[in-house]
Design an enzyme around this catalytic site. Sequence first.
Site, PDB file in Angstrom:
ATOM      1  N   SER A 230       0.749  -1.062   0.003  1.00  0.00           N
ATOM      2  CA  SER A 230       0.022   0.025  -0.035  1.00  0.00           C
ATOM      3  C   SER A 230       0.624   1.323   0.163  1.00  0.00           C
ATOM      4  O   SER A 230       0.329   2.257  -0.169  1.00  0.00           O
ATOM      5  CB  SER A 230      -1.010   0.024   1.188  1.00  0.00           C
ATOM      6  OG  SER A 230      -0.128  -0.100   2.324  1.00  0.00           O
TER       7      SER A 230
ATOM      8  N   HIS B 242      -2.774  -3.407  -6.001  1.00  0.00           N
ATOM      9  CA  HIS B 242      -3.235  -3.372  -4.704  1.00  0.00           C
ATOM     10  C   HIS B 242      -4.737  -3.260  -4.270  1.00  0.00           C
ATOM     11  O   HIS B 242      -5.509  -2.771  -4.927  1.00  0.00           O
ATOM     12  CB  HIS B 242      -2.766  -1.610  -4.417  1.00  0.00           C
ATOM     13  CG  HIS B 242      -3.134  -1.297  -2.925  1.00  0.00           C
ATOM     14  ND1 HIS B 242      -3.732  -0.068  -2.564  1.00  0.00           N
ATOM     15  CD2 HIS B 242      -3.081  -1.882  -1.776  1.00  0.00           C
ATOM     16  CE1 HIS B 242      -3.900   0.098  -1.178  1.00  0.00           C
ATOM     17  NE2 HIS B 242      -3.318  -1.119  -0.750  1.00  0.00           N
TER      18      HIS B 242
ATOM     19  N   GLU C  47      -5.794  -1.214  -7.331  1.00  0.00           N
ATOM     20  CA  GLU C  47      -5.023  -0.095  -7.981  1.00  0.00           C
ATOM     21  C   GLU C  47      -3.817  -0.894  -8.825  1.00  0.00           C
ATOM     22  O   GLU C  47      -3.220  -1.712  -8.129  1.00  0.00           O
ATOM     23  CB  GLU C  47      -4.523   0.773  -6.815  1.00  0.00           C
ATOM     24  CG  GLU C  47      -5.273   1.869  -6.277  1.00  0.00           C
ATOM     25  CD  GLU C  47      -4.737   2.652  -5.196  1.00  0.00           C
ATOM     26  OE1 GLU C  47      -4.788   3.748  -5.154  1.00  0.00           O
ATOM     27  OE2 GLU C  47      -3.944   2.005  -4.265  1.00  0.00           O
TER      28      GLU C  47
ATOM     29  N   ASN D 137      -4.529   5.686  -0.731  1.00  0.00           N
ATOM     30  CA  ASN D 137      -3.951   6.101   0.601  1.00  0.00           C
ATOM     31  C   ASN D 137      -3.208   7.608   0.593  1.00  0.00           C
ATOM     32  O   ASN D 137      -3.225   8.106   1.519  1.00  0.00           O
ATOM     33  CB  ASN D 137      -3.070   5.127   0.844  1.00  0.00           C
ATOM     34  CG  ASN D 137      -3.624   3.784   1.587  1.00  0.00           C
ATOM     35  OD1 ASN D 137      -4.183   3.858   2.429  1.00  0.00           O
ATOM     36  ND2 ASN D 137      -2.999   2.675   1.116  1.00  0.00           N
TER      37      ASN D 137
END
Length: 288
Positions: free
Chosen positions: A122, A143, A155, A194
């Site tokens: 991440s 991800h 992702e 994130n």
Amino acid sequence: MTSGIQRVGVVGGGQMGAGIAEVCARAGLDTVVCEADATAARRARDRVARSLERAADRGKLDGPAAEDALARLVFTGSLDDLADRHLVVEAVIENAEAKTEIFHALDKIVEDPGAILATNTSSIPVMRLGMATGRADRVLGLHFFNPVPVMPLVEIVTSLHTTAETAAAAEEFARQTLGKTAIRSKDRAGFVVNALLIPYLLAAVRMAESGFATAADVDAGMELGCAHPMGPLKLADLIGLDTVASIAESLYEEFKEPLYAPPPLLQRMVEAGLLGRKSGRGFHVYEG
């Protein structure tokens, strides 16, 4: 099913690795899960079996389909069992050294030079992991989000070396084979989600740390005032405060922006083992 990716390997059978393995098996793929040893491999199998059973109980999956998915899964304690895979997804602890060692080993083990080596990190740079191999052009980030069988997003993270062909194959795999929604991101700490989420969570931690508002009121404010399904501190507890702190540290290391720096309260809670739901206590207390 994509014609190129039919045999998948997953390194790590924890919450994320087990979820990735489950969605691959449910999509009809021959899937091998590699854990640290045979005991951990058995735990990973039990984790996937329980998840499939819950899905069947809730009517999300019929019983025979759950049994078929479990039958497509092999659990092992040896990386050598991933030699014939078309795609290997690394999903171990969020630690750059541990992940780098795995990619270095996979490069020597996975026989197909066209195989894709992916990381579920991440926050750790994909480039760093790719450069531990002799095939950085075939390395990228895939991800997933927790819980993997439920969350629809993946992702696709490309480094400066990742080829367009590799990215296209990974996106087709995510969209067509797994039925996920795929978005693309450049190789920057935090990627898309994130990089936006962590500063928000850290702001909530700072608000509680300063006494500006209680954890319960911070969460209620965002749930009832902004229609968020979960308040930021509940979400941090769900993610794991150690994971939030680790991602924050990676973001701060990359960008040197104060909003990414983990607050002292978060660091102390991690040191104290107050990690959120998985430890029973974080910003809130959990039972069972």
